[in-house]
Structure formats: C-alpha cells, structure tokens
Design an enzyme around this catalytic site. Sequence first.
Site, PDB file in Angstrom:
ATOM      1  N   LEU A 142       0.501  -1.152  -0.318  1.00  0.00           N
ATOM      2  CA  LEU A 142      -0.429  -0.029   0.119  1.00  0.00           C
ATOM      3  C   LEU A 142       1.388   1.570  -0.265  1.00  0.00           C
ATOM      4  CD1 LEU A 142      -2.835  -0.755   2.706  1.00  0.00           C
ATOM      5  CD2 LEU A 142      -2.595  -0.821   0.065  1.00  0.00           C
ATOM      6  N   GLY A 145       7.236   4.626   4.039  1.00  0.00           N
ATOM      7  CA  GLY A 145       8.309   5.776   4.386  1.00  0.00           C
ATOM      8  C   GLY A 145       9.061   5.184   4.887  1.00  0.00           C
ATOM      9  N   ASN A 147      10.272   5.064   7.671  1.00  0.00           N
ATOM     10  CA  ASN A 147      10.106   4.234   8.554  1.00  0.00           C
ATOM     11  C   ASN A 147       9.346   2.694   8.759  1.00  0.00           C
ATOM     12  OD1 ASN A 147      11.253   6.062  10.664  1.00  0.00           O
ATOM     13  ND2 ASN A 147       9.378   6.695  10.753  1.00  0.00           N
ATOM     14  N   ALA A 149       7.260   0.057   5.625  1.00  0.00           N
ATOM     15  CA  ALA A 149       6.065  -0.669   4.425  1.00  0.00           C
ATOM     16  C   ALA A 149       4.851  -0.758   5.464  1.00  0.00           C
ATOM     17  CB  ALA A 149       6.860  -1.319   3.729  1.00  0.00           C
ATOM     18  N   VAL A 150       3.981  -0.671   4.198  1.00  0.00           N
ATOM     19  CA  VAL A 150       2.328  -0.390   4.452  1.00  0.00           C
ATOM     20  C   VAL A 150       1.971  -1.736   3.986  1.00  0.00           C
ATOM     21  CG1 VAL A 150       0.335   0.182   5.191  1.00  0.00           C
ATOM     22  CG2 VAL A 150       2.238   1.066   5.739  1.00  0.00           C
ATOM     23  N   ASP A 336       3.342  15.722  12.597  1.00  0.00           N
ATOM     24  CA  ASP A 336       3.877  15.220  10.907  1.00  0.00           C
ATOM     25  C   ASP A 336       2.779  15.198  10.119  1.00  0.00           C
ATOM     26  OD1 ASP A 336       5.279  14.680   8.827  1.00  0.00           O
ATOM     27  OD2 ASP A 336       5.573  13.194   9.437  1.00  0.00           O
TER      28      ASP A 336
HETATM   29  N1  LIG Z   1      -4.596   2.013   7.427  1.00  0.00           N
HETATM   30  C1  LIG Z   1      -3.173   2.281   6.186  1.00  0.00           C
HETATM   31  N2  LIG Z   1      -4.452   2.393   4.904  1.00  0.00           N
HETATM   32  C2  LIG Z   1      -4.042   2.352   4.118  1.00  0.00           C
HETATM   33  N3  LIG Z   1      -2.873   3.121   3.622  1.00  0.00           N
HETATM   34  C3  LIG Z   1      -2.052   3.207   4.699  1.00  0.00           C
HETATM   35  C4  LIG Z   1      -2.110   2.261   5.534  1.00  0.00           C
HETATM   36  N4  LIG Z   1      -1.311   3.303   6.799  1.00  0.00           N
HETATM   37  C5  LIG Z   1      -0.316   3.483   6.172  1.00  0.00           C
HETATM   38  N5  LIG Z   1      -1.144   3.200   4.357  1.00  0.00           N
HETATM   39  C6  LIG Z   1       0.215   3.374   3.457  1.00  0.00           C
HETATM   40  O1  LIG Z   1       1.574   3.540   3.816  1.00  0.00           O
HETATM   41  C7  LIG Z   1       2.210   4.810   3.631  1.00  0.00           C
HETATM   42  C8  LIG Z   1       2.868   4.919   4.562  1.00  0.00           C
HETATM   43  O2  LIG Z   1       2.688   4.701   5.319  1.00  0.00           O
HETATM   44  P1  LIG Z   1       3.404   5.373   6.939  1.00  0.00           P
HETATM   45  O3  LIG Z   1       2.950   6.686   6.876  1.00  0.00           O
HETATM   46  O4  LIG Z   1       2.892   5.241   8.243  1.00  0.00           O
HETATM   47  O5  LIG Z   1       5.256   5.372   6.569  1.00  0.00           O
HETATM   48  P2  LIG Z   1       6.000   6.179   7.893  1.00  0.00           P
HETATM   49  O6  LIG Z   1       7.504   4.854   7.090  1.00  0.00           O
HETATM   50  O7  LIG Z   1       5.787   6.044   8.958  1.00  0.00           O
HETATM   51  O8  LIG Z   1       6.320   7.219   6.915  1.00  0.00           O
HETATM   52  P3  LIG Z   1       6.980   8.507   7.676  1.00  0.00           P
HETATM   53  O9  LIG Z   1       8.054   8.694   5.925  1.00  0.00           O
HETATM   54  O10 LIG Z   1       6.016   9.864   6.732  1.00  0.00           O
HETATM   55  O11 LIG Z   1       6.701   8.236   8.278  1.00  0.00           O
HETATM   56  C9  LIG Z   1       0.461   6.028   4.054  1.00  0.00           C
HETATM   57  O12 LIG Z   1       1.369   7.388   2.349  1.00  0.00           O
HETATM   58  C10 LIG Z   1      -0.278   5.481   2.623  1.00  0.00           C
HETATM   59  O13 LIG Z   1      -0.653   5.576   1.714  1.00  0.00           O
END
Ligand SMILES: Nc1ncnc2c1ncn2[C@@H]1O[C@H](COP(=O)(O)OP(=O)(O)OP(=O)(O)O)[C@@H](O)[C@H]1O
Length: 638
Positions: A142, A145, A147, A149-150, A336
């Site tokens: 999905l 970022g 930190n 992967a989703v 953020d």
């Molecule tokens: N609950 C969710 N449902 C659908 N997509 C999601 C969900 N959570 C996150 N995503 C997708 O995954 C992406 C990365 O998630 P997230 O921003 O939480 O990661 P991160 O590594 O913490 O990002 P950052 O670099 O901003 O800290 C989001 O931009 C979104 O596109």
Amino acid sequence: MSMKRFGKAAYRIANELIARSGKATTFHRFLPRIFPVSHNLGVHVVLKKASLPRQNVLKIARLASRHGRFFRPFSAVIIERHRLQNREDWRRKFEPIRREPRSIDLVERIKQIFGNSVRYNEDLKSSEWPNRIDSYEFGEFLGQGCNAAVYSAKLSNDELEIPNSKFGVGFNEVTDILAEVPPVSKVVQKKYPLAIKLMFNFEHDKDGDAHLWSSMGCELAPYPNAAKLLNGRMGNFTPLPAKHPNVVRIQTAFVDSLKVLPDAIERYPDALHTARWYESIASQPKTMYVVMRRYRQTLHEYVWTHHRNYWTGRVMMAQLLEACTFLHQHKVSQRDMKSDNILLEYDFDDEIPQLVIADFGCALACDDWQVPYENDDVNLGGNTKTRAPEVSTAKPGKNVKVNFEMADTWAAGGLSYEILTRSNPFYKHLDTATYQELELPALPSRVNFIARDVIFDLLKRNPTERVKPNIAANALNLSLFRMGEDVKKMMEKCGISQMTTLLAGASKGLSQKVNSHLDQVINLITAETIMANLAPHLISRAERQLRATFLSRMNREDVWRSLQYFFPPGIQLDTSATSSDCFESVSSLISSLSNGSKDFETQKKPMKNGYNAPLLLKNVIRTDSDGINGIVHRIRSK
Ligand SMILES: Nc1ncnc2c1ncn2[C@@H]1O[C@H](COP(=O)(O)OP(=O)(O)OP(=O)(O)O)[C@@H](O)[C@H]1O
C-alpha cells in the site's frame, strides 16, 4: 396546508424526538409514528403521524411531492410503518435513550445520546485481534515511508469473523430497517480490510523485544491499549485514552519474527538482515507490526484524483479539526501533519470521505506540550515544511523549550488549503519560519466565509492568537447544518444575534436567558441529525459521524465562542428576528434539503458589507461560473 405549517410540524416532531428521549414515553412507541418522505437530492424529512389525522398526512405527502421532484408513493410509507409497528425488537433498540433521567440539562442529554449509543458511534464496539504474524495473510503493497512498509491484510483464517471491518457495519441498525436500499457498507466488503505496518528494524544486532517497543512505541499513540502493551518501556508515554472516528484505527500491535515479503529486497533492502552483516544479527530477527483498519487513499492522492466540491471540502476540514480537537484535549501532538499522513475512506467516488489522521511515528504523547531543545539532535517532528512557526523558528540552546500545543492546529490550516485548492502554500511558496499572514494566498470566493475565516485564524503566526481547534471545529460544524437556506438566518430566527453572543459571557441570570436561544438552535441541530440518521443513503456516513462527534463533545461556552464567526463583535448587524420565527426556519429546511449539498454551498454568497466580506482582500480568487469542481480563475480584486 401551507408550507409554513408543514415546516412547523416538522419542527415540533423533531423537537419531540429529543424531548421524548428523556420522558417515560418509550421512544420505540414514538418512532413507528414517524415516517420518511423522500426528496430528490435531499434528506428524508421525518414527520409524525400521531398528532395528524390521516387526511393531513396525505396532504403533507402531496405537498412534499410538489416541493421535491421525487416522492416515494404513500403506500410504501404505510407499508413501512406497519413493518415498524410489527417489530417487537424495537423496544430493545431504544432502551438506552428511554432510561435517561428527565432532569438532565439539554446539552448533557444530547451528549449522552450521541456519545453513548453504538448507533451513532461504532467505536463503542471492541474486539480482540490476534497478536501473531502467522494469523494474518498479506495482500498488496500500500505504501512506504522512511520507517515502515504498509501492506493490505486479512486474517488468515477465513472462518474468523472480521469485526468492524467497515465503518458502516453496525453503525445504525435503525437505518437498516428504515432505508429503502440497504446501506452501502453492508454490500461492499474489502477482501483485505486491514493494513499492516511492518516497521523497519535497523538494529538486527540487538536481542530481545524491549528496544523495538521503546524505539517504535510512538506509533501506538492512537492506540488506547498501548500503555498496557508498552508496560512502562517508554517512560512517561501517554497514548490517547480512547478511539476517535477521525484518528487512525489501530486494532492491535505486536512484536514477532520479521516476515520477508517477496518485494522486500527490492523495496527496502536496508531494513532486512542481509548477508552483508549476517554475523552480527541476533538469533531471530524481529520487528514490530501495527495492525490497522485499511483506508482507501491518502489526502494527497485524493485531491489530485477527485474534482473539488467545496461542501465536501468543508466536511473534510471539519473532520480534520475534530481530530485535532481530540488530540489537543489529550495533550498529544502528531507532529507530522502532511497530506500523505491523512487517510481517507469511501466507497464511491462522489461520496464524502471519512478522514483520519494517521502515522504517529513522530508523535509527542507524554502529557506535556513542552520539549527541551538544547541541541540539534532533539526530534522536533516530521517534515520541516509543515512545522508551525513557533517550531520552525526555535533555536537550540540552554533551557530552550519548544511548545507543541498549537502545532497540529496550525498544520491543519495548511492542509485545509490543500483540501480546498489542492495546494498547500507551505509546500512550495511560503516558508513557515518567515511568512507574513498577509501573504497567505486568497481562497476561491465560493469557499464558505466560515471556512475561509477559520483557515486564516488557524494560520496565525502567534500561537496565542491562533484559534483553538475545538472553536474552529465548532464553527465549521455549525456552518454545515442544513436548516433553512442559511444557517446564520436560522440562528437569528432562534434569537441569536451579535448582542446575545456578547451577553453570553455576562452575569449568570442573564446568560441563562440568553442560553435558551442557543438551546433552540442546538435542539434544531440535534433534531436534524436524528432525522438525517434515518436516511443513511442520502447523507454520507462521514457527515453523520461528524455530527455525532460534534454533538457528543460540545459545550455551550465553546459554542458561543464559535458563534463569533457568525456574529463578530464590532460590526453592525441587522437582527430583527425573534425567537418565535425559529419555527419558520424549519419550513425552509424541507426545500433546502431537497436542493443537495452543492446548492447549499453556492447559496452562501458573501454579504456585500460587514463580516462576510473576504478577509483576504488583496488578492481575491474567483471561480468561473461552473467552477465548483474545476480549476479556479484568479482575478485580482479592485
Ligand atoms: N491504514 C492504512 N490504510 C491504507 N494505507 C495506509 C495505511 N497506513 C499507511 N498507508 C499507506 O502507507 C504509506 C506509508 O505509511 P506511513 O506514512 O505510516 O509510513 P512511515 O514510514 O511512517 O512514513 P513517514 O516516512 O512519513 O514517517 C502511507 O502514505 C499510505 O499511503
């Protein structure tokens, strides 16, 4: 029967809906005596048959058909009424309301109705989720970022029921029966209704789980069970104490062995225990997983793939501010607030999305707004472009502290720009550290004056002058009610004026009298919300949930402060209406409901003089004649 009387009847009935919830008369016996009348684009208007003879009901029905282009045949109404009367289990459904003691203050009673009923608040349902990675099956990637992967996911055991897998399930049982069509949420089911955030563990050489919990624990700020899970491993960490419809829904979180998915080497090789440093890795590489509800899109993607509709934009803004209000109330700052971290849920392209704030990886949640800032290593949150002026201008030094109390609220101003115009002025054009308020780009003139003024106040450089999130959210919520053709006029007819708004804070006796005017407004608003809830296919889930959220947390004092957006001190207003006119305002409710949301937005033309004149006079942007969805043409005002 005149349209005026029709409106009065609707008002009386609506009013009774609230009044009776506290009386001995059972709500379940009252409900079968109301029935819905369909309007073309609008909302079901609920009328009570009880006090009206059958001929009158027929007359009303005919009248309604004349005022709306589409009218459900009366026979269907009768059938529906019988169906309601024959359902014994209605009694159970209204138990909580029936038991309310009568003497409770109106506002408190409304708060209880909307705060304690599963019908309005699915968050009250809770369920257990497994805490082992083997219990979940991964779907598509999905997003990712720095930190994590989703991935989309579901429970591996298909037999297991997925609790609350959609917003609408269990949202409102009454509507399931009253609605002509089944609620959409019951029909559309996602194959992978969950999203699992696989956190990147860059410290595979460390043994044990403790370092994972303490370094990644901030992610769990929106998870009420986090304190128990973390078990003191994060010092004074104080997560949000409850769920909120506009905050990302975390179902569970756990530490388990690292699952290397097929695309992992390609997408995030650095987060894997590669052969390069194989010798130093711990016996069993592990990481933290956060299981969330899956949302459809980020705000960033949404604004570039959907036409703009300013009503929808305003509902989204109000949801964003409801989330900020909740975080602020519990001393949590997400830190953020960019559009990639705002997630949206909707089933159809033209549906108003449900909005949540997500990604709490940078959150401050320690029951204190102040962060000591002695050197550059201190984490001040995410992206520098979305930091509030008081954060971006802070210089590290001895005894320096940065206050994050109003940081998210400020960022909500920039995000509101993005919602309404696609572009956040702080991503490219303005620098948060140096911008002047006068440099803020003007908003399209068709943006409602309340939204425009709220955005301007959210982006005040000085955090003490900035509008508090709850006041901003109240103002937007009030502006979203559909009573009559103009919310402000409706309020004036209920006796709210510049004078009453000023008097509200005065002596107790006086303000009690003044408060009775406000109660009339609140009564109407509540009634409209209850009625709207009976027509789930005509008012979006998001809007209904927003109303319930607002009504379950409001208090008179804050509402009066928000009313200053409608009746600002110091500007002469013509307010000759009396409270008795209040009844009339509902007569226009019916016609306005049938007009649809787009029309509401366009009806709200700024007044020629006084408060409604655009605040940002320097560079007024106007849309073209059908610019509600499209690209705006910028015209400099003279
Ligand atoms: N609950 C969710 N449902 C659908 N997509 C999601 C969900 N959570 C996150 N995503 C997708 O995954 C992406 C990365 O998630 P997230 O921003 O939480 O990661 P991160 O590594 O913490 O990002 P950052 O670099 O901003 O800290 C989001 O931009 C979104 O596109």
